[in-house]
Motif scaffolding. Structure first.
Motif, PDB file in Angstrom:
ATOM      1  N   LYS A   1      -1.805 -15.118  33.826  1.00 41.87           N
ATOM      2  CA  LYS A   1      -2.599 -15.569  34.964  1.00 41.87           C
ATOM      3  C   LYS A   1      -3.451 -16.801  34.654  1.00 41.87           C
ATOM      4  O   LYS A   1      -4.030 -17.404  35.558  1.00 41.87           O
ATOM      5  N   THR A   2      -3.577 -17.162  33.407  1.00 42.13           N
ATOM      6  CA  THR A   2      -4.366 -18.349  33.105  1.00 42.13           C
ATOM      7  C   THR A   2      -3.506 -19.631  33.117  1.00 42.13           C
ATOM      8  O   THR A   2      -4.025 -20.733  33.108  1.00 42.13           O
ATOM      9  N   ALA A   3      -2.192 -19.439  33.130  1.00 41.95           N
ATOM     10  CA  ALA A   3      -1.308 -20.613  33.135  1.00 41.95           C
ATOM     11  C   ALA A   3      -1.308 -21.257  34.516  1.00 41.95           C
ATOM     12  O   ALA A   3      -1.219 -20.576  35.525  1.00 41.95           O
ATOM     13  N   ASN A   4      -1.425 -22.578  34.534  1.00 41.64           N
ATOM     14  CA  ASN A   4      -1.447 -23.245  35.841  1.00 41.64           C
ATOM     15  C   ASN A   4      -0.617 -24.540  35.861  1.00 41.64           C
ATOM     16  O   ASN A   4      -0.773 -25.377  36.735  1.00 41.64           O
ATOM     17  N   VAL A   5       0.244 -24.696  34.863  1.00 40.46           N
ATOM     18  CA  VAL A   5       1.028 -25.936  34.797  1.00 40.46           C
ATOM     19  C   VAL A   5       2.481 -25.672  35.194  1.00 40.46           C
ATOM     20  O   VAL A   5       3.099 -24.709  34.748  1.00 40.46           O
ATOM     21  N   PHE A   6       2.989 -26.530  36.042  1.00 39.11           N
ATOM     22  CA  PHE A   6       4.395 -26.486  36.448  1.00 39.11           C
ATOM     23  C   PHE A   6       5.062 -27.663  35.742  1.00 39.11           C
ATOM     24  O   PHE A   6       4.760 -28.822  36.022  1.00 39.11           O
ATOM     25  N   LEU A   7       5.932 -27.344  34.791  1.00 41.28           N
ATOM     26  CA  LEU A   7       6.584 -28.385  34.001  1.00 41.28           C
ATOM     27  C   LEU A   7       7.827 -28.883  34.741  1.00 41.28           C
ATOM     28  O   LEU A   7       8.766 -28.123  34.971  1.00 41.28           O
ATOM     29  N   VAL A   8       7.795 -30.152  35.109  1.00 41.26           N
ATOM     30  CA  VAL A   8       8.853 -30.698  35.947  1.00 41.26           C
ATOM     31  C   VAL A   8       9.631 -31.771  35.197  1.00 41.26           C
ATOM     32  O   VAL A   8       9.036 -32.639  34.555  1.00 41.26           O
ATOM     33  N   THR A   9      10.933 -31.698  35.294  1.00 44.79           N
ATOM     34  CA  THR A   9      11.765 -32.715  34.656  1.00 44.79           C
ATOM     35  C   THR A   9      11.463 -34.097  35.240  1.00 44.79           C
ATOM     36  O   THR A   9      11.265 -34.225  36.452  1.00 44.79           O
ATOM     37  N   PRO A  10      11.449 -35.128  34.403  1.00 48.53           N
ATOM     38  CA  PRO A  10      11.292 -36.481  34.945  1.00 48.53           C
ATOM     39  C   PRO A  10      12.541 -36.907  35.722  1.00 48.53           C
ATOM     40  O   PRO A  10      12.482 -37.841  36.520  1.00 48.53           O
ATOM     41  N   ASN A  11      13.627 -36.185  35.468  1.00 43.68           N
ATOM     42  CA  ASN A  11      14.905 -36.548  36.078  1.00 43.68           C
ATOM     43  C   ASN A  11      15.060 -35.811  37.412  1.00 43.68           C
ATOM     44  O   ASN A  11      15.970 -34.983  37.581  1.00 43.68           O
ATOM     45  N   ILE A  12      14.161 -36.108  38.343  1.00 44.33           N
ATOM     46  CA  ILE A  12      14.103 -35.413  39.626  1.00 44.33           C
ATOM     47  C   ILE A  12      13.990 -36.477  40.718  1.00 44.33           C
ATOM     48  O   ILE A  12      13.476 -37.572  40.478  1.00 44.33           O
ATOM     49  N   TYR A  13      14.468 -36.157  41.912  1.00 44.24           N
ATOM     50  CA  TYR A  13      14.351 -37.128  42.997  1.00 44.24           C
ATOM     51  C   TYR A  13      12.879 -37.394  43.286  1.00 44.24           C
ATOM     52  O   TYR A  13      12.078 -36.446  43.345  1.00 44.24           O
ATOM     53  N   PRO A  14      12.528 -38.657  43.480  1.00 52.18           N
ATOM     54  CA  PRO A  14      11.102 -38.992  43.681  1.00 52.18           C
ATOM     55  C   PRO A  14      10.490 -38.296  44.899  1.00 52.18           C
ATOM     56  O   PRO A  14       9.329 -37.907  44.871  1.00 52.18           O
ATOM     57  N   GLN A  15      11.274 -38.117  45.960  1.00 56.70           N
ATOM     58  CA  GLN A  15      10.699 -37.482  47.155  1.00 56.70           C
ATOM     59  C   GLN A  15      10.351 -36.025  46.881  1.00 56.70           C
ATOM     60  O   GLN A  15       9.392 -35.479  47.442  1.00 56.70           O
ATOM     61  N   THR A  16      11.118 -35.377  45.995  1.00 61.37           N
ATOM     62  CA  THR A  16      10.823 -33.977  45.669  1.00 61.37           C
ATOM     63  C   THR A  16       9.525 -33.889  44.873  1.00 61.37           C
ATOM     64  O   THR A  16       8.652 -33.063  45.165  1.00 61.37           O
ATOM     65  N   LEU A  17       9.406 -34.791  43.895  1.00 63.79           N
ATOM     66  CA  LEU A  17       8.192 -34.811  43.084  1.00 63.79           C
ATOM     67  C   LEU A  17       6.969 -35.081  43.962  1.00 63.79           C
ATOM     68  O   LEU A  17       5.911 -34.464  43.811  1.00 63.79           O
TER      69      LEU A  17
END
Ligand SMILES: *Cc1c(COP(=O)(O)O)cnc(C)c1O
Length: 957
Positions: free
Chosen positions: A164-180
């Motif tokens: 419950k203390t974790a709050n980071v969503f690790l996102v690939t840099p290789n993602i469509y910009p609109q999704t990010l």
């Protein structure tokens, strides 16, 4: 044009009652004129002082000429842009018989399961196809777009996180910009940090709760994520993959390499790009998360006779029950597009889909070889449909040569991206090769394309090659000839009641006419085949349409500007609240976080407020159904230091024009808050009053209610927001297509203008109605409602009315008293099916009631038929009340009656078969049969089956 020549008016087709019927109805109400009624119903202090300034109404024919001219300004180039949007071949049998067919597009959301089995089956097929292709256990039907689906996944995994203390969503840099972009918007209110970093084991730090992969990645590359996923799970980090549905015919599905959630867009399954939408996004996950899934899930249950039946399952997750604690605010959600995608899967079947995917992949490999032959460096080693060619300084030359040949590529940092699709041909490859050859000063004859075809090698690494079967169910293996497909589509359609059969009097949902002329342009290539990121000089038709619609809707709402990004009313609410948030922040008042919401509000309001990070404080309603102004003032003053906003529906969800609305807006402003108006009831305002005039700061419009976009069985929708001048700078921007200023909030949808292609429908409506026509429609809607009220109020108590005893455009029929003899409001809803009607809104906003909204499009004859049915049902209830008929064994409790039941050899009911099926004489000429008896609501949730039942069970049924 002068009035010398007779000119038919579209509004006379759009509105139901004829001139003489209007007089009759007014007579019934004891009135002389329509304006007299409007003066009684709409408080004078909110009435607009001048008529709407809109262009003169066009006839249907002249509108089609005009929209053709606009369409001609859109240029359809071959799109190889990719980025989540691909050209498709819509099977004509699906285009004509689903997308262009009012039997499908005018359906309501399938809450009344017994008259919705067709679309429920199609949606179940969608879930099955998605679950199969992604390799996961369950799927929903459906979400708004890929980017918001990813955001929903983030939120679900955040809520369900172990640490419950974790709050980071690790996102690939290789993602469509609109999704990010959308992820970033949605993360802010929850305090979730989006960390964009390579998906390496060493980056899986303690503070991460989940990670996001894109597969194939945004640049087209394919990797094996088995190891990474295992490592993540080891650390209690869950894994979401965004996947391309078409590629999964060839690639190992993420479910097989361990992903917990897989989301994406199903557009490639036969739904046109439409300059951004509409298309259905999908969401698949593990059984363990079934109660946390956002959006709708169709489940298998049985009817009163034990027959196979479908229904919407697990509704207790949804906002109308859970309010601010709901798993999401998704209400309208692209049902029609999910249905199209499901039919695409049915039509092609597993082998057909595989052939299409293989052809795309083979042509991509051929292009790869050819370009390398020309001396180009192609970067992607493993790929499905996307190549990246390093062209360095040649970008400019290449781009202009491509445009000369009407080709759009994706250009990014000296790299050209080319994504092929289902429509790409061998000749298209030749054209692309010619363009690239010319840049190198070569001739395309230097490349022996035919010869290269013989030398293709796999572009998918062996560990990523799919080996598991999919779409094995008979439904996906039985309808591959056009005759079979046509009959399958029609057999499902025949089970569903739509506006083709009778009025659908759904309070708050405004199921009005969706005129054929309004629908025609939608399937033109010049609207359907544009990529949302196409160069601006190819989209000037769309820009004209959007700009004009912006001006018209601004005039109608009394606001300064609209944003067309939100894909539904609920998304509009969210966008509007985020705009308010940005406004407060700009004034260093970012701490304001209290949102006042009346108890009667629609469930999406508290759900959206909670998504926007606001604390919901409920305001009471008085016995007349109005906002309790004293309570409002007390709470506004109590929370003055932190007051963010009020969300208010007008006319109220009780169907009344509250006299105090101006005062209510002033109280909020005095205490530092902003007024968010839920515009779902705009059908009672257009031309008579407006949110801007009343004093609101933001409002969304449900174009799929007030402005004639059809309901589609639960979507598509468009929920643009209008804002007052001080909020304009904060309207949503978009990472790829700049549409707002520096202060604009980040994107709320994947596409810059949301589901742009269906804007043609609302555009058509306004263009053909004109200001006067729109105002007359509003008046007629109010007349129709008050006529029903007058006809029914001696039979059913009508809850709430305005000062003069008039309702707005809808009213609430109180059915709670019948409970004492065992009759529930749902029994009335089901019995209405025997009379050929869809029930009104059940138990919203007051439990145990029916909310009726006839709209302006229904004729007096139809209103009378509906009233006759309800009055007849009232006498059936009376027979129970007097004890003449048993409380359990009666025609209401056993409703609806199927043809099978009524014609069975055995009949042991205390009422006749005639009473069951033909209680009124009009039914003898026009009878709609429910395809199943009363469905079992609890069984479905206990044993949730949300994909097509096993082949064995299916064969037995
Ligand atoms: C329909 C409705 C909404 C939600 O709109 P969607 O487009 O379904 O998201 C919100 N508020 C009210 C009052 C509504 O009737």
């Amino acid at each position: 044009m002068s009035n010398v020549f007779y000119q038919e008016k579209f509004q006379d087709r759009h509105n139901g009652p004829r001139v003489e019927e209007i007089q009759e109805m007014l007579g019934y109400l004891g009135l002389q004129s329509l304006d007299q009624l409007i003066d009684q119903a709409v408080p004078s202090q909110i009435r607009l002082k001048k008529a709407l300034a809109l262009p003169t109404a066009l006839s249907e024919k002249s509108f089609l000429v005009k929209i053709q001219q606009i369409a001609d300004k859109n240029k359809v180039f071959k799109s190889y842009i990719g980025q989540g949007y691909y050209d498709v071949t819509v099977p004509a049998v699906i285009q004509r018989n689903v997308l262009e067919n009012p039997g499908w597009y005018t359906q309501y959301t399938p809450y009344q399961a017994e008259i919705a089995q067709g679309r429920l089956q199609a949606l179940l097929n969608f879930q099955t196809a998605v679950a199969d292709l992604t390799g996961l256990e369950i799927a929903n039907a459906s979400l708004l777009d890929e980017a918001t689906a990813a955001a929903e996944a983030m939120f679900m995994l955040y809520s369900a996180r172990k640490n419950k203390t974790a709050n980071v969503f690790l996102v690939t840099p290789n993602i469509y910009p609109q999704t990010l972009d959308v992820l970033q918007t949605r993360a802010v209110p929850f305090g979730v940090e989006i960390r964009v970093a390579d998906l390496e084991e060493e980056n899986l730090t303690e503070d991460i709760f989940a990670t996001l992969i894109q597969y194939p990645a945004a640049d087209g590359t394919i990797k094996d994520y088995t190891g990474f996923t295992a490592a993540a799970h080891e650390k209690n980090v869950t894994v979401c993959a965004i996947a391309d549905l078409m590629s999964l015919a060839l690639l190992t599905p993420p479910g097989e390499w361990g992903a917990d959630v897989v989301v994406g867009n199903s557009q490639r399954f036969g739904v046109p790009m439409g300059f951004g939408g509409p298309h259905a996004a999908f969401f698949a996950t593990k059984e363990a998360y079934k109660r946390n899934i956002p959006g709708r899930i169709i489940g298998v249950t049985s009817d009163a006779s034990g027959n196979y039946a479908l229904r919407m399952a697990l509704q207790t997750r949804e906002q109308h029950i859970r309010r601010d604690k709901a798993s999401s605010n998704i209400c309208t959600a692209q049902a029609l597009l999910a249905i199209m995608a499901s039919f695409y899967a049915v039509y092609h079947g597993p082998q057909g889909i595989k052939n299409i995917a293989k052809r795309i992949n083979d042509l991509t490999k051929l292009l790869d070889k050819a370009l390398q032959e020309l001396g180009y460096e192609q970067i992607n080693e493993a790929y499905f449909d996307t190549l990246r060619i390093a062209v360095g300084d040649h970008v400019g030359a290449l781009k202009s040569e491509a445009l000369n040949n009407e080709l759009n590529f994706f250009y990014h940092e000296g790299m050209v991206g080319i994504s092929l699709d289902e429509t790409t041909t061998f000749e298209d490859i030749e054209t692309i090769v010619r363009v690239f050859a010319k840049i190198k000063g070569k001739s395309w004859n230097d490349v022996d394309l035919r010869g290269l075809t013989e030398q293709l090698e796999s572009s998918i690494p062996s560990e990523a090659v799919r080996t598991s079967p999919y779409l094995t169910h008979p439904i996906f293996n039985s309808y591959h000839s056009e005759s079979e497909m046509l009959r399958y589509i029609k057999s499902l359609e025949a089970k569903d009641l739509s506006l083709c059969h009778s009025m659908i009097p759904l309070g708050s949902c405004t199921m009005k006419l969706n005129a054929t002329t309004e629908m025609l342009p939608l399937t033109w290539a010049r609207f359907g085949d544009l990529h949302p990121f196409a160069p601006v000089d190819q989209t000037s038709g769309y820009m004209q349409l959007i700009n004009e619609l912006n001006d018209w809707l601004s005039e109608i709402t009394g606001f300064a500007k609209m944003s067309f990004q939100p894909n539904s009313g609920a998304q509009g609410e969210y966008a509007g609240l985020m705009v308010i948030r940005a406004y407060h922040e700009s004034r260093s008042e970012g701490h304001r976080n209290v949102c006042l919401i009346p108890a009667s509000a629609h469930g999406t309001n508290p759900a959206s407020a909670s998504m926007a990070g606001l604390k919901v404080v409920v305001v009471k309603c008085d016995v007349y159904g109005n906002i309790d102004v004293v309570d409002l003032r007390t709470k506004a003053e109590e929370h003055a230091a932190n007051l963010n906003s009020l969300m208010v529906t007008y006319p109220s969800t009780h169907g009344v024009f509250e006299e105090s609305i101006i005062e209510i807006c002033e109280i909020i402003h005095q205490n530092g808050g902003q007024v968010y108006m839920d515009g779902a009831n705009m059908n009672a305002q257009v031309g008579l009053t407006s949110p801007g005039f009343i004093g609101a700061d933001v409002c969304h419009l449900n174009l799929h209610k007030t402005f004639c976009i059809p309901h589609g069985g639960g979507g598509p929708g468009m929920g643009p927001i209008g804002v007052a001048a001080h909020l304009v700078p904060f309207l949503p921007n978009h990472e790829v297509v700049e549409i707002s200023g520096e202060e604009g909030i980040s994107a709320v949808s994947a596409a810059p203008f949301g589901s742009a292609s269906i804007l043609t429908i609302s555009y058509a409506y306004i263009a053909m109605m004109g200001g006067e026509g729109l105002t007359d429609a509003t008046k007629t809607a109010i007349l129709n409602a008050n006529y029903i009220k007058a006809r029914l109020e001696n039979h059913y108590p009508v809850l709430y009315a305005g000062a003069n005893g008039r309702c707005a455009h809808e009213m609430i029929l109180d059915c709670r008293a019948f409970k004492s003899v065992g009759i529930e409001v749902s029994d009335i809803a089901k019995r209405l099916m025997d009379y050929g009607f869809h029930a009104p809104t059940v138990s919203f906003p007051v439990a145990g009631t029916l909310m009726v909204e006839p709209t302006e499009s229904e004729s007096k004859a139809e209103l009378d038929r509906f009233c006759d049915a309800l009055i007849a049902i009232r006498s059936e209830i009376a027979a129970v009340e007097t004890g003449e008929i048993d409380q359990k064994e009666n025609v209401l409790k056993h409703a609806p009656h199927t043809a099978e039941i009524v014609s069975a050899d055995e009949w042991n009911r205390p009422y006749s078969r005639q009473t069951a099926a033909y209680p009124l004489s009009y039914l003898k000429v026009n009878k709609f049969w429910p395809s199943v008896g009363r469905v079992n609501d609890s069984q479905g949730d206990r044993t949730l089956i949300c994909s097509c039942p096993s082949i064995e069970e299916y064969m037995e049924a």
